[in-house]
Design an enzyme around this catalytic site. Structure first.
Site, short mmCIF file in Angstrom:
data_model
loop_
_atom_site.label_atom_id
_atom_site.label_comp_id
_atom_site.label_asym_id
_atom_site.label_seq_id
_atom_site.Cartn_x
_atom_site.Cartn_y
_atom_site.Cartn_z
N ARG A 17 0.89 -1.11 -0.09
CA ARG A 17 0.15 0.03 0.00
C ARG A 17 0.97 1.23 0.02
O ARG A 17 0.33 2.42 -0.30
CB ARG A 17 -1.01 0.00 1.23
N GLN A 73 11.19 -14.69 7.06
CA GLN A 73 10.09 -15.19 6.56
C GLN A 73 9.87 -15.21 4.93
O GLN A 73 9.78 -14.30 4.48
CB GLN A 73 8.92 -14.51 7.27
N ALA A 422 43.40 44.87 -1.24
CA ALA A 422 42.00 44.54 -1.94
C ALA A 422 42.48 44.40 -3.32
O ALA A 422 43.08 44.81 -4.05
CB ALA A 422 41.15 45.99 -1.78
C1 UD1 Z 1 -2.50 -5.74 11.78
C2 UD1 Z 1 -3.52 -6.61 12.65
C3 UD1 Z 1 -4.78 -5.61 12.86
C4 UD1 Z 1 -4.25 -4.64 13.73
C5 UD1 Z 1 -3.06 -3.73 12.91
C6 UD1 Z 1 -2.60 -2.54 13.69
C7 UD1 Z 1 -3.15 -8.76 11.92
C8 UD1 Z 1 -3.72 -10.06 10.82
N1 UD1 Z 1 -3.73 -7.64 11.82
O1 UD1 Z 1 -3.25 -5.42 10.50
O2 UD1 Z 1 -5.46 -6.43 13.79
O3 UD1 Z 1 -5.37 -3.57 13.96
O4 UD1 Z 1 -2.33 -4.43 12.23
O5 UD1 Z 1 -1.65 -1.81 13.16
O6 UD1 Z 1 -2.09 -9.30 12.58
N2 UD1 Z 1 4.20 -8.73 8.63
C9 UD1 Z 1 4.89 -9.80 8.55
N3 UD1 Z 1 4.66 -10.92 8.00
C10 UD1 Z 1 3.69 -11.27 7.16
C11 UD1 Z 1 2.97 -10.03 7.30
C12 UD1 Z 1 2.85 -8.99 8.14
O7 UD1 Z 1 6.11 -9.53 9.08
O8 UD1 Z 1 3.70 -12.35 6.48
C13 UD1 Z 1 4.35 -7.60 9.23
C14 UD1 Z 1 4.30 -6.27 8.47
O9 UD1 Z 1 5.64 -6.04 7.70
C15 UD1 Z 1 4.10 -5.24 9.19
C16 UD1 Z 1 2.86 -5.93 10.38
O10 UD1 Z 1 3.39 -7.43 10.25
O11 UD1 Z 1 4.93 -4.48 10.12
C17 UD1 Z 1 1.53 -5.61 10.30
O12 UD1 Z 1 1.11 -6.16 9.18
P1 UD1 Z 1 0.16 -5.52 8.16
O13 UD1 Z 1 -0.06 -6.05 6.69
O14 UD1 Z 1 0.57 -4.11 8.24
O15 UD1 Z 1 -1.13 -5.69 9.20
P2 UD1 Z 1 -2.41 -4.90 9.24
O16 UD1 Z 1 -3.36 -5.01 8.19
O17 UD1 Z 1 -2.19 -3.27 9.60
CA CA Z 2 -0.12 -2.36 9.32
#
Ligand code: UD1
Ligand code: CA
Length: 454
Positions: A17, A73, A422
């Site tokens: 995003r 990961q 100068a």
């Molecule tokens: C997540 C939470 C949501 C919360 C929000 C708060 C989950 C499923 N949802 O949603 O409940 O309200 O954060 O900000 O946890 N990441 C990994 N590996 C992955 C996926 C993500 O390391 O496979 C990391 C991302 O880099 C990020 C963090 O986890 O830093 C959160 O992931 P993101 O996709 O931003 O979750 P949200 O949709 O914001």
């Molecule tokens: Ca997030």
């Protein structure tokens, strides 16, 4: 080295995003990466970072610090999967861990400690951070049970319209018992989105009759997650305001505070005054009684006490006490101004030292030079340091008087107490107590004493 409980930081997500070539967690807020802010909170809570990265976010390895453990990961399959990967890197650990997301730069160390205390008080294996953040967002919604503990978290995109209207959301910080976490994470499965959600731990726990405690923060800004550049700017605003307030409470005056931007790692001594439109970046340090601005850009520069810097740009420079600069001057890396130096308008100094009390008031360039004490650098003086191939040095002795429009062709030395006329073009060294005049300059004995008042 930080020891203490593991602080698992999830930073493997793609950050699609953001629409960027740069991994999300490396986007800057207040002069440093999102991830570094989160790591500060984790370390501030006494934990040792365990950072989950992926192929895409691997460049973030450069900012995690030597004490951090990195887990890869690949591919990212969701936040629950990320925690599973993190746990493989700390096989022997037990007790408590924190889990935080790498995209929540406003999270505070105290809040992590509060989660830990709540978990102990409620005797719950899991405690999480929630906040009343309204409904116009994509956070996971908290569904409470009748005892006030948490029954379930439902991600906004999977929630029913009624669930989406719940005002309490998951802000994404957890304190958890590691032994419980290991078995629970192993039981998590991908859901209909194809991802493994960490938040599904909650439903798993409650199905087992295991309690999940929630700490609802009274500062919901704290959980602001950065998913888009709009959210990046919003988080930046909050971080900047917090930084200014921290300095104000520590004794720094800001005129029109919101017009100035101060990076997270800048230090400012009490009784400094930051006037409007000042941008203080990097590892800048500012001494007591010093006035910055209006309108100054100060980057990685150390400034002593009682200095005055008005409408100028300073980068990689050092100023001792009582130095005055500006308006409209430029200090570049390696500029070192000793006590009481005065630099007026349109001066540029690069990789050069100006001795105590030296004055350089009008449009001059001093580069690759050592200038002694009490030297007067007349208007329009230029060190010709570059011959098109190499840089050469200029040395000017104490109490020298460099006449207006002097050109000093480096490598060159102008001796102590010597005078250049100068408009002279000085191409040969001038010994002490001599006079250089003309084009190219001829060197003569000084006859009369120069009046130094200017
Ligand atoms: C997540 C939470 C949501 C919360 C929000 C708060 C989950 C499923 N949802 O949603 O409940 O309200 O954060 O900000 O946890 N990441 C990994 N590996 C992955 C996926 C993500 O390391 O496979 C990391 C991302 O880099 C990020 C963090 O986890 O830093 C959160 O992931 P993101 O996709 O931003 O979750 P949200 O949709 O914001
Ligand atoms: Ca997030």
């Amino acid at each position: 080295m930080t020891s203490g409980p593991p602080g698992i930081v999830l930073a493997a997500g793609l950050g699609t995003r953001m629409r960027s070539q740069t991994p999300k967690v490396l986007h800057h807020v207040a002069g440093k990466p999102l991830l570094s802010h989160v790591l500060d909170a984790v370390r501030g809570a006494g934990a040792r970072p365990v950072v989950v990265l992926s192929k895409e976010s691997e460049p973030a390895r450069a900012v995690v610090g030597d004490d951090a453990i990195v887990a890869i990961q690949e591919p990212p399959r969701g936040t629950g999967d990320a925690v599973r990967v993190a746990l493989t890197k700390i096989p022997g650990s037990s007790g408590e861990a924190f889990i935080v997301y790498g995209d929540t730069p406003l999270l505070r160390a105290e809040t992590l400690r509060a989660l830990s205390e709540l978990r102990a008080k409620r005797a719950a294996p899991l405690a999480l951070l929630s906040g009343m953040v309204g409904t116009a967002n994509a956070y996971g919604r908290i569904i409470r049970d009748t005892d006030g503990d948490v029954a379930r978290i439902v991600e906004a995109r999977l929630a029913t319209a009624d669930e989406r209207r719940l005002p309490e959301s998951n802000l994404g910080a957890y304190a958890v018992d590691i032994a419980w976490l290991r078995t629970a994470v192993a039981r998590l499965r991908a859901n209909e989105t194809g991802e493994v959600f960490l938040t599904d731990l909650v439903a798993l726990a409650t199905a087992d009759g295991t309690r999940v405690a929630a700490h609802c923060t009274d500062d919901p800004d704290e959980g602001m997650g950065v998913n888009t550049r709009v959210e990046l700017a919003a988080a930046e605003d909050v971080v900047r305001r917090r930084i200014r307030e921290r300095h104000m409470l520590a004794g720094v005056t800001f005129h029109d505070p919101s017009s100035s931007l101060v990076d997270a790692d800048v230090t400012i001594a009490p009784d400094a005054i930051i006037e409007r439109g000042s941008v203080l970046e990097g590892h800048t340090r500012i001494g007591s009684g010093t006035r910055i601005g209006p309108y100054a850009i100060v980057r990685d520069t150390t400034i002593g006490e009682r200095c005055r810097v008005e409408a100028s740009v300073l980068e990689g420079a050092t100023l001792e006490d009582d130095v005055r600069i500006g308006p409209y001057s430029h200090l570049r890396p390696g500029a070192y101004l000793e006590q009481g130096v005065e630099m007026g308008n349109f001066g540029e100094v690069k990789n050069a030292r100006l001795g105590k009390g030296t004055k350089m008031h009008h449009f001059s360039y001093i580069g690759d030079a050592v200038v002694g004490q009490r030297v007067n650098i007349g208007a329009g003086t230029i060190t010709l340091n570059y011959d098109g191939v190499r840089k050469h040095r200029t040395e000017i002795g104490d109490d020298a008087f460099i006449g207006s429009d002097s050109l000093l062709r480096a490598p060159i030395k102008v001796g102590a107490r010597s005078v250049t006329g100068a408009g002279s073009v000085v191409t040969k060294d001038v010994p002490d107590d001599m006079l250089a005049v003309g084009v190219p300059a001829r060197i003569r004995k000084k006859t009369e004493k120069k009046d130094r008042a200017s």
